[in-house]
Design an enzyme around this catalytic site. Structure first.
Site, PDB file in Angstrom:
ATOM      1  N   SER A 112      -4.560 -19.312  45.321  1.00 47.57           N
ATOM      2  CA  SER A 112      -3.462 -18.519  45.859  1.00 47.57           C
ATOM      3  C   SER A 112      -3.266 -17.187  45.144  1.00 47.57           C
ATOM      4  O   SER A 112      -4.168 -16.370  45.072  1.00 47.57           O
ATOM      5  CB  SER A 112      -2.185 -19.371  45.835  1.00 47.57           C
ATOM      6  OG  SER A 112      -1.164 -18.693  46.498  1.00 47.57           O
ATOM      7  N   HIS A 113      -2.083 -17.005  44.566  1.00 45.44           N
ATOM      8  CA  HIS A 113      -1.721 -15.734  43.931  1.00 45.44           C
ATOM      9  C   HIS A 113      -2.216 -15.644  42.498  1.00 45.44           C
ATOM     10  O   HIS A 113      -1.988 -14.629  41.841  1.00 45.44           O
ATOM     11  CB  HIS A 113      -0.198 -15.607  43.942  1.00 45.44           C
ATOM     12  CG  HIS A 113       0.442 -16.780  43.261  1.00 45.44           C
ATOM     13  ND1 HIS A 113       0.499 -18.021  43.853  1.00 45.44           N
ATOM     14  CD2 HIS A 113       0.981 -16.924  42.045  1.00 45.44           C
ATOM     15  CE1 HIS A 113       1.063 -18.870  43.019  1.00 45.44           C
ATOM     16  NE2 HIS A 113       1.366 -18.231  41.916  1.00 45.44           N
ATOM     17  N   ASP A 276      -0.637 -12.092  49.303  1.00 44.71           N
ATOM     18  CA  ASP A 276      -1.273 -12.586  48.078  1.00 44.71           C
ATOM     19  C   ASP A 276      -2.752 -12.933  48.285  1.00 44.71           C
ATOM     20  O   ASP A 276      -3.326 -12.627  49.334  1.00 44.71           O
ATOM     21  CB  ASP A 276      -0.504 -13.805  47.551  1.00 44.71           C
ATOM     22  CG  ASP A 276      -0.734 -15.044  48.397  1.00 44.71           C
ATOM     23  OD1 ASP A 276      -1.011 -14.888  49.603  1.00 44.71           O
ATOM     24  OD2 ASP A 276      -0.638 -16.165  47.873  1.00 44.71           O
ATOM     25  N   ASP A 278      -4.529 -15.562  49.035  1.00 47.19           N
ATOM     26  CA  ASP A 278      -5.003 -16.321  50.193  1.00 47.19           C
ATOM     27  C   ASP A 278      -4.174 -16.052  51.448  1.00 47.19           C
ATOM     28  O   ASP A 278      -4.314 -16.757  52.452  1.00 47.19           O
ATOM     29  CB  ASP A 278      -5.040 -17.820  49.888  1.00 47.19           C
ATOM     30  CG  ASP A 278      -3.665 -18.393  49.578  1.00 47.19           C
ATOM     31  OD1 ASP A 278      -2.793 -17.643  49.112  1.00 47.19           O
ATOM     32  OD2 ASP A 278      -3.457 -19.595  49.812  1.00 47.19           O
ATOM     33  N   ASP A 280      -0.898 -16.265  52.213  1.00 46.19           N
ATOM     34  CA  ASP A 280       0.274 -16.995  52.705  1.00 46.19           C
ATOM     35  C   ASP A 280       1.589 -16.429  52.166  1.00 46.19           C
ATOM     36  O   ASP A 280       2.647 -16.688  52.725  1.00 46.19           O
ATOM     37  CB  ASP A 280       0.159 -18.511  52.464  1.00 46.19           C
ATOM     38  CG  ASP A 280      -0.106 -18.880  51.023  1.00 46.19           C
ATOM     39  OD1 ASP A 280      -0.130 -17.970  50.168  1.00 46.19           O
ATOM     40  OD2 ASP A 280      -0.302 -20.081  50.746  1.00 46.19           O
ATOM     41  N   ARG A 281       1.539 -15.644  51.084  1.00 48.63           N
ATOM     42  CA  ARG A 281       2.790 -15.053  50.565  1.00 48.63           C
ATOM     43  C   ARG A 281       2.973 -13.631  51.083  1.00 48.63           C
ATOM     44  O   ARG A 281       1.983 -12.950  51.388  1.00 48.63           O
ATOM     45  CB  ARG A 281       2.744 -14.973  49.039  1.00 48.63           C
ATOM     46  CG  ARG A 281       2.722 -16.301  48.367  1.00 48.63           C
ATOM     47  CD  ARG A 281       2.794 -16.152  46.865  1.00 48.63           C
ATOM     48  NE  ARG A 281       2.910 -17.482  46.277  1.00 48.63           N
ATOM     49  CZ  ARG A 281       3.486 -17.755  45.125  1.00 48.63           C
ATOM     50  NH1 ARG A 281       3.989 -16.780  44.390  1.00 48.63           N
ATOM     51  NH2 ARG A 281       3.563 -18.982  44.670  1.00 48.63           N
ATOM     52  N   LYS A 375       2.661 -21.386  54.955  1.00 50.56           N
ATOM     53  CA  LYS A 375       3.393 -20.130  55.054  1.00 50.56           C
ATOM     54  C   LYS A 375       2.423 -19.035  55.482  1.00 50.56           C
ATOM     55  O   LYS A 375       1.216 -19.200  55.349  1.00 50.56           O
ATOM     56  CB  LYS A 375       4.099 -19.808  53.745  1.00 50.56           C
ATOM     57  CG  LYS A 375       3.236 -19.813  52.502  1.00 50.56           C
ATOM     58  CD  LYS A 375       4.147 -19.761  51.293  1.00 50.56           C
ATOM     59  CE  LYS A 375       3.386 -19.660  49.993  1.00 50.56           C
ATOM     60  NZ  LYS A 375       2.995 -20.953  49.439  1.00 50.56           N
TER      61      LYS A 375
HETATM   62  C1  G16 Z   1       2.769 -22.724  46.072  1.00 46.05           C
HETATM   63  C2  G16 Z   1       3.355 -23.525  47.173  1.00 46.05           C
HETATM   64  C3  G16 Z   1       4.737 -23.025  47.490  1.00 46.05           C
HETATM   65  C4  G16 Z   1       5.611 -23.033  46.243  1.00 46.05           C
HETATM   66  C5  G16 Z   1       4.937 -22.304  45.130  1.00 46.05           C
HETATM   67  C6  G16 Z   1       5.740 -22.554  43.879  1.00 46.05           C
HETATM   68  O1  G16 Z   1       2.596 -21.405  46.503  1.00 46.05           O
HETATM   69  O2  G16 Z   1       2.543 -23.436  48.316  1.00 46.05           O
HETATM   70  O3  G16 Z   1       5.267 -23.818  48.484  1.00 46.05           O
HETATM   71  O4  G16 Z   1       6.848 -22.432  46.470  1.00 46.05           O
HETATM   72  O5  G16 Z   1       3.627 -22.780  44.946  1.00 46.05           O
HETATM   73  O6  G16 Z   1       5.000 -22.415  42.752  1.00 46.05           O
HETATM   74  P1  G16 Z   1       5.485 -22.969  41.348  1.00 46.05           P
HETATM   75  O7  G16 Z   1       5.333 -24.456  41.362  1.00 46.05           O
HETATM   76  O8  G16 Z   1       4.589 -22.265  40.405  1.00 46.05           O
HETATM   77  O9  G16 Z   1       6.915 -22.528  41.213  1.00 46.05           O
HETATM   78  P2  G16 Z   1       1.149 -20.769  46.626  1.00 46.05           P
HETATM   79  O10 G16 Z   1       1.352 -19.452  47.295  1.00 46.05           O
HETATM   80  O11 G16 Z   1       0.718 -20.661  45.192  1.00 46.05           O
HETATM   81  O12 G16 Z   1       0.332 -21.741  47.406  1.00 46.05           O
END
Ligand code: G16
Length: 539
Positions: A112-113, A276, A278, A280-281, A375
Site C-alpha cells: 500500500s502506502h 497512494d 496501490d 486505494d487511498r 477503498k
Molecule cells: C490499511 C487498511 C485500512 C486501514 C489502514 C490503517 O490501509 O486497508 O482499512 O484504515 O490500513 O492502518 P494502520 O493499522 O496502520 O492504522 P492500506 O491503505 O494500507 O491498505
C-alpha cells in the site's frame, strides 16, 4: 515439471490490518513467499474449479513474486489464473475484476502506502470472491497453516511472459493476461457523468493529480487527461516505479509534500488530489485548502444524489471507530443506517454484501462505496470533481458550507513511530486497565463521559473484534488510541483526537485539539514510557 519442496515455518506470517507486510529483504528470504502462498492454497483446498486474479502495485519484487505465484498455482492444480499485464493492477481495479468476472479471489501484491524498494516494504493481500480481503476468521486459519507448513509445490519451468495480453497454459492451468486498467475505467464511466466532467474541464477549471510514481499513473492519465480532457500535465509523477522514485507514496500533508506545496502556492490549481502506492487511498485539496478524509466521507455521503449511480438512493454509511463522527450527523439527517467498525476495510465487506451500507470511509485517507469491496482513490477524486461540476462551488466553499450546516469535528492524528513493541503493548494494556477509573474525571474544559475499549459485534457473521481504546467526553470530543497494524517493524502508537464544534467552525484544527492532545499524552503516559514528548507525524 512439478516439484515438492521441503520447507520449515516462519513464525511471523500473521496478516495485519490489510494482508502481510514485511521489509522487502525479509520477503526475499528463500521460501518466504512460497510458504505464505502455499498456506493460502492449503486453506482454500480444492483449486481445480477456481479462477484467481494475480497482480500488484509494481513495487520492487513484484515481478519475481508474480512468477513464483504463477508456478505455484499451476503446481497446486488451479484451474485458471487471471494475471494483470506486467503484473500491474491497483487494489480497487483488482476488486473490480474479481467481481466483474466472478472470480474465486485474488492476490494483490502491495504494501500500500509503505515505501518500496529493496530497503522498503513488500506485501501480499488475499481477497475472496467478494473482491474484498478475507475476514479475520480466514486469515487466522492461514496463519495457523503457516506455522505448520512442511512443503510447497512449484513448477520447475521458465518464466511466463506477462508483458502481452493473451491466453497461455502451464501444466493444466489456463493463464489469461488481462489489461489491468480497462475494466476499472469502464466502471468509473458507469458511476459518474463523464459529460459533466468534460464540461468542467473545458470550462478552464484546473486540476493536479499526483500519482506519487505509483500504480494510479496510467489510470489517472487515461481518466483525467484522455477521457475527461484536463490538460496534459495535470497528472504528475505518473510513471510507476519499483521504488516510487524514493517517494513515500502516502497521500497526506506530510508525504505528498510536492502537491501540498503546489496547492498552497500562488500557482495552485483549482483542485488537487493524490493517491497512494496501490491506488486505494486519496487526499483531496482545494486552492490553499485541505479536506480531512473524515470530512470528505461526510461530504460525499451528503451529496450522493449528484452522482448518477447513487441518485436513486443509498443504503447506510459506515466508518472506522478512529474516524471522526462527522458522517454520523449526515447519516442522521438523511435517515440512513450508520455503523462504526474496527480499523480495516475488510470490516466493511459484510455490511456492503448485506446491503446495510453504500458508502464507507476511514481517517487513514480511504473512501469508497459498494461498487467494489476495497477503498478507491480515483473514485473519490471523481466524486469530488462531480460535486464541483454540479454545484459550481470550490472545494473550500463546499467544505465550509458543510461545517456550517452540520458542525465541524476538528480532527488530528498523532503518530508515535518506531516504539519498541513490548513498550507499546504494555502501554496499551495498562491504559486499558485504567479506563474504568477515568469516568467522570475532569481535565480542564473536558469531562470524561465514558472510557472503554472499542468492541465490534459484526451483525452479519456474529464475530466480535476488539480494536482500540476510546475516551468519550461529555461535549462530544473523543480520544482514540490504537496500535498500527500496517507497519513492517517496531510499533506505531496512533492517537486520534476529535473535538466537535457546532458554531465555531473556522479555527485552526491543531489549536482546537491541542488540549485533548495534552490529555491524551498524560493519561497514557506516552512521554514517560516512550521518551517521546511530541508525535513524530501529525496529520
Ligand atoms: C490499511 C487498511 C485500512 C486501514 C489502514 C490503517 O490501509 O486497508 O482499512 O484504515 O490500513 O492502518 P494502520 O493499522 O496502520 O492504522 P492500506 O491503505 O494500507 O491498505
Amino acid at each position: 515439471m512439478i516439484k515438492t519442496v521441503a520447507t520449515t515455518p516462519f513464525t511471523d506470517q500473521k496478516m495485519g490490518t490489510a494482508g502481510l507486510r514485511r521489509k522487502s529483504k525479509i520477503v526475499m528470504q528463500p521460501n518466504y513467499i512460497e510458504n505464505f502462498v502455499q498456506s493460502i492454497f492449503n486453506v482454500i483446498g480444492d483449486l481445480s474449479n477456481k479462477t484467481i486474479l494475480l497482480g500488484g502495485d509494481g513495487r520492487f519484487y513484484n515481478d519475481i513474486a508474480i512468477q513464483k505465484i504463477i508456478k505455484m498455482a499451476a503446481a497446486n492444480g488451479l484451474k485458471k489464473l487471471v494475471v494483470a499485464k506486467d503484473g500491474f493492477i491497483s487494489t480497487p481495479a483488482g476488486s473490480v475484476v474479481i467481481r466483474k468476472y466472478q472470480l474465486s479471489g485474488g492476490f494483490i501484491l502491495s504494501a500500500s502506502h509503505n515505501p518500496g524498494g529493496e530497503n522498503g516494504d513488500f506485501g501480499l493481500k488475499y481477497s475472496n470472491e467478494s473482491g474484498g480481503q478475507v475476514p479475520t476468521s480466514v486469515s487466522d486459519k492461514i496463519q495457523q497453516e503457516t506455522l505448520k507448513i512442511t512443503e510447497y509445490k512449484i513448477c520447475d519451468c521458465e518464466d511466463i511472459d506477462v508483458s502481452r495480453l493473451g491466453n497461455f497454459k502451464l501444466e493444466n492451468m489456463e493463464i489469461e493476461v488481462i489489461d489491468g486498467v480497462k475494466d476499472y475505467v469502464e466502471m468509473m464511466q458507469q458511476i459518474f457523468d463523464f459529460a459533466a466532467l468534460q464540461k468542467l474541464a473545458a470550462s478552464g477549471f484546473s486540476m493536479r493529480f499526483d500519482a506519487m510514481n505509483a500504480v494510479t499513473g496510467p489510470y489517472a492519465k487515461e481518466i483525467f487527461e484522455k477521457l475527461i480532457g484536463f490538460k496534459d500535465g495535470s497528472v504528475v509523477n505518473f510513471i510507476p516505479k519499483p521504488d516510487f522514485g524514493g517517494l513515500h507514496p502516502d497521500p497526506n500533508l506530510v508525504y505528498a509534500k510536492e502537491l501540498v506545496d503546489f496547492m498552497f502556492s500562488d500557482k495552485a490549481a483549482d483542485f488537487g488530489a493524490a493517491n497512494d502506492g496501490d491506488g486505494d487511498r486519496n487526499m483531496i485539496l482545494g486552492k490553499g485548502f485541505f479536506v480531512t478524509p473524515n470530512d470528505s466521507l461526510a461530504i460525499l455521503t451528503d451529496n450522493y444524489k449528484l452522482i448518477p449511480y447513487y441518485a436513486k438512493g443509498i443504503y447506510g454509511v459506515a466508518k472506522s471507530a478512529a474516524t471522526s463522527t462527522a458522517v454520523a450527523r449526515v447519516a442522521k439527517a438523511h435517515n440512513i443506517g450508520y455503523y462504526e467498525v474496527p480499523t480495516g476495510w475488510k470490516y466493511f465487506v459484510n455490511l456492503m454484501d448485506s446491503n446495510r451500507i453504500t458508502f464507507c470511509g476511514e481517517e487513514s485517507f480511504g473512501t469508497g462505496s459498494s461498487h467494489i469491496r476495497e477503498k478507491d482513490g480515483i473514485w473519490a477524486v471523481l466524486f469530488w470533481l462531480s460535486i464541483i461540476a454540479a454545484t459550481g462551488k470550490s472545494v473550500e466553499q463546499i467544505t465550509t458550507e458543510h461545517w456550517q450546516k452540520y458542525g465541524r469535528s476538528y480532527y488530528i492524528r498523532f503518530d508515535f513511530e518506531g516504539v519498541d513493541t513490548a513498550v507499546a503493548d504494555k502501554l496499551m494494556a495498562d491504559l486499558e486497565a485504567k479506563l474504568p477509573s477515568l469516568g467522570g474525571k475532569t481535565y480542564g474544559d473536558f469531562t470524561v463521559k465514558e472510557a472503554k475499549p472499542f468492541v465490534y459485534n459484526d451483525p452479519v457473521d456474529g464475530s466480535t473484534t476488539k480494536n482500540g481504546l476510546v475516551i468519550y467526553f461529555t461535549d462530544g470530543s473523543r480520544i482514540v488510541y490504537r496500535l498500527s497494524g500496517t507497519g513492517s517493524s517496531g510499533a506505531t502508537i496512533r492517537v486520534y483526537l476529535e473535538r466537535l464544534q457546532t458554531k465555531d467552525v473556522l479555527q485552526n484544527p491543531l489549536d482546537m485539539v491541542s488540549p485533548l492532545g495534552k490529555i491524551a499524552l498524560d493519561v497514557a503516559e506516552i512521554p514517560e514510557r516512550t521518551g517521546k514528548h511530541k508525535a513524530d507525524v501529525i496529520t
